[in-house]
Design a protein around this motif. Sequence first.
Motif, PDB file in Angstrom:
ATOM      1  N   ILE A  22      18.881 124.763  -9.612  1.00  0.00           N
ATOM      2  CA  ILE A  22      18.631 123.336  -9.549  1.00  0.00           C
ATOM      3  C   ILE A  22      17.451 122.998 -10.450  1.00  0.00           C
ATOM      4  O   ILE A  22      16.587 123.834 -10.705  1.00  0.00           O
TER       5      ILE A  22
ATOM      6  N   TYR B  75      16.283 116.069  -7.397  1.00  0.00           N
ATOM      7  CA  TYR B  75      16.752 117.262  -8.085  1.00  0.00           C
ATOM      8  C   TYR B  75      18.240 117.112  -8.373  1.00  0.00           C
ATOM      9  O   TYR B  75      18.931 116.234  -7.836  1.00  0.00           O
TER      10      TYR B  75
ATOM     11  N   PHE C 142      21.818 119.832  -9.551  1.00  0.00           N
ATOM     12  CA  PHE C 142      22.294 121.176  -9.875  1.00  0.00           C
ATOM     13  C   PHE C 142      22.373 121.312 -11.389  1.00  0.00           C
ATOM     14  O   PHE C 142      22.819 120.393 -12.087  1.00  0.00           O
TER      15      PHE C 142
END
Length: 247
Positions: free
Chosen positions: A213, A231, A233
């Motif tokens: 991530i 955040y 991925f």
Amino acid sequence: MKKDYLDLLPYSTESIHPGFSVDCVILSFHKKKIQVLLNKFNVSDLWQLPGGFMLKKESADEAAYRVLHAWTGLTNIYLKQFHLFSDPNRTKMDQNELLSTYGQGGSWLMQRFVSLGYYALVRYEEVELSKVEGKSSKWYDIHHLPPLYSDHEDIIKTALKMIRALAQLLPIGQELLPEKFTLSELRKIYEILLDKAYDRRNFQRKMIASGYIVQLDETKNSSTYNPAALYAFDEKKKESIDYRIFL
């Protein structure tokens, strides 16, 4: 108003595969809770899983995808078979309730049906709940379920048990979270599904160190003094994630 699969594909003894149905445990993550989608006929007090009968011209997977599209509006869904429910006494339908729901033409529903269970992981914000006259759809916290029809509580519990057992192989966070999320949301998903507590700082350190991530230059809209960082991925590593890192 969007029609559902019952309206578009009327069931009858001529159109369905005898004695076979599918039931779908559709899970999402919203307001720090894992939620399951349920529906019910307005003439009944019992809620049930989205489900239906397999048509003679389709496979079980095709029937499940049809049901999911009808109730969520989604086509690209993470879907897995997990168990066949075949207890001879699994379905008990009151004759009067059946007739009030389907009319005289629905008496064939009194026969025994076995049901293939599926679980699906969807993003809450992408779902368009089906709106059909005489029926209701609603999300429920998996820990606070309403009275359920037939063996549907057992189907939900079995699905959750299977997801816990296979957690190290499943893209749970990827499928349930929006494109941008906080680490606390990711941690909460695994805490609920695995029924365990994670140390917040250790979890954050572990996630960042994994490289799966990336932190964004954005924060979650919040009135708090110290809004949480967002955040995502890493797109380059999405296909090679070792899901054991989240456990």
